[in-house]
Design a protein around this motif. Structure first.
Motif, short mmCIF file in Angstrom:
data_model
loop_
_atom_site.label_atom_id
_atom_site.label_comp_id
_atom_site.label_asym_id
_atom_site.label_seq_id
_atom_site.Cartn_x
_atom_site.Cartn_y
_atom_site.Cartn_z
N ALA A 77 0.84 -1.20 0.00
CA ALA A 77 0.00 0.00 0.00
C ALA A 77 0.88 1.26 0.00
O ALA A 77 0.54 2.25 -0.65
CB ALA A 77 -0.92 0.00 1.21
N ALA A 95 3.84 1.52 -1.28
CA ALA A 95 4.69 1.59 -2.48
C ALA A 95 4.22 2.67 -3.44
O ALA A 95 5.04 3.32 -4.10
CB ALA A 95 4.70 0.23 -3.19
N GLY A 96 2.93 2.91 -3.52
CA GLY A 96 2.42 3.95 -4.42
C GLY A 96 2.82 5.36 -4.00
O GLY A 96 2.84 6.27 -4.83
N TYR A 97 3.12 5.55 -2.75
CA TYR A 97 3.50 6.86 -2.23
C TYR A 97 4.99 6.99 -1.96
O TYR A 97 5.45 8.01 -1.44
CB TYR A 97 2.74 7.14 -0.92
CG TYR A 97 1.24 7.08 -1.08
CD1 TYR A 97 0.54 8.13 -1.65
CD2 TYR A 97 0.53 5.96 -0.67
CE1 TYR A 97 -0.83 8.07 -1.81
CE2 TYR A 97 -0.84 5.88 -0.83
CZ TYR A 97 -1.51 6.95 -1.40
OH TYR A 97 -2.87 6.88 -1.55
N THR A 144 7.68 7.43 -3.82
CA THR A 144 8.42 8.51 -4.48
C THR A 144 8.09 9.86 -3.87
O THR A 144 8.92 10.76 -3.87
CB THR A 144 8.13 8.52 -5.98
OG1 THR A 144 6.73 8.62 -6.19
CG2 THR A 144 8.68 7.26 -6.64
N GLN A 145 6.88 10.03 -3.33
CA GLN A 145 6.50 11.29 -2.69
C GLN A 145 7.24 11.49 -1.37
O GLN A 145 7.36 12.62 -0.89
CB GLN A 145 4.99 11.32 -2.43
CG GLN A 145 4.17 11.33 -3.70
CD GLN A 145 2.69 11.21 -3.41
OE1 GLN A 145 2.28 11.20 -2.26
NE2 GLN A 145 1.90 11.12 -4.47
N ALA A 163 9.28 2.75 -6.32
CA ALA A 163 8.25 1.99 -5.61
C ALA A 163 8.66 0.53 -5.46
O ALA A 163 8.16 -0.18 -4.58
CB ALA A 163 6.93 2.08 -6.36
N ASN A 164 9.59 0.08 -6.30
CA ASN A 164 10.05 -1.31 -6.23
C ASN A 164 10.73 -1.64 -4.91
O ASN A 164 10.82 -2.81 -4.54
CB ASN A 164 10.99 -1.62 -7.39
CG ASN A 164 10.27 -1.63 -8.71
OD1 ASN A 164 9.04 -1.74 -8.75
ND2 ASN A 164 11.02 -1.49 -9.79
N LEU A 167 7.51 -2.79 -3.23
CA LEU A 167 6.70 -3.81 -3.88
C LEU A 167 7.30 -5.21 -3.75
O LEU A 167 6.61 -6.14 -3.32
CB LEU A 167 6.50 -3.48 -5.37
CG LEU A 167 5.47 -2.40 -5.67
CD1 LEU A 167 5.45 -2.11 -7.16
CD2 LEU A 167 4.10 -2.82 -5.20
#
Length: 142
Positions: free
Chosen positions: A75, A77-79, A81-82, A88-89, A92
């Motif tokens: 969950a 992983a989508g954030y 980079t922010q 994200a890997n 993940l």
């Protein structure tokens, strides 16, 4: 009409987690629930008579913990980079690995219910007959 000997043995026996020995299903007496009772050291007992200590909970729920940790990784992983992570890997792949480890621990947990799921028609019929006989005995005893 059970097609194979292995199926007959699998259906006719149950494993008891506490002792690890198979008992014939027809000869197993009806047991009263041990849930909520106290053991020798004052620890609560589960329905199978195992003491519910810290080690019991650790062995029983470590798979759930890893699964929840895996969900959090995936969950987040989508954030990633922010929050300054390069990819994200980084969350993940470890999340998937942790999830599979959690699945393994869940499947190998020591204290499982005795109920078995099966789709073998002969085994289902055998179990239905076993339940009908138990209901007849229960009605007789009343």
């Amino acid at each position: 009409n059970i097609p194979t000997r292995a199926t007959a043995i699998m259906v006719a026996t149950r494993r008891t987690p506490a002792k690890g020995k198979a008992e014939p299903a027809a000869k197993t007496p009806a047991k009263k629930s041990a849930a909520g009772k106290k053991g020798a050291a004052g620890a609560k007992l589960d329905p199978d008579g195992n003491e519910m200590t810290l080690v019991y909970y650790l062995r029983q729920y470590v798979g759930l913990f890893f699964t929840l940790l895996s969900f959090a990784f995936i969950a987040f992983a989508g954030y990633a980079t922010q929050f300054g992570f390069s990819s994200a890997n980084l969350f993940l792949y470890p999340g998937c690995v942790i999830g599979f480890v959690g699945l393994g621990f869940h499947e190998l947990r020591p204290y499982k219910t005795k109920a078995q799921m099966t789709f073998d028609p002969a085994a289902v019929e055998y179990r239905k007959k076993e339940i009908a006989e138990a209901e007849k005995r229960a009605k007789k005893s009343k």
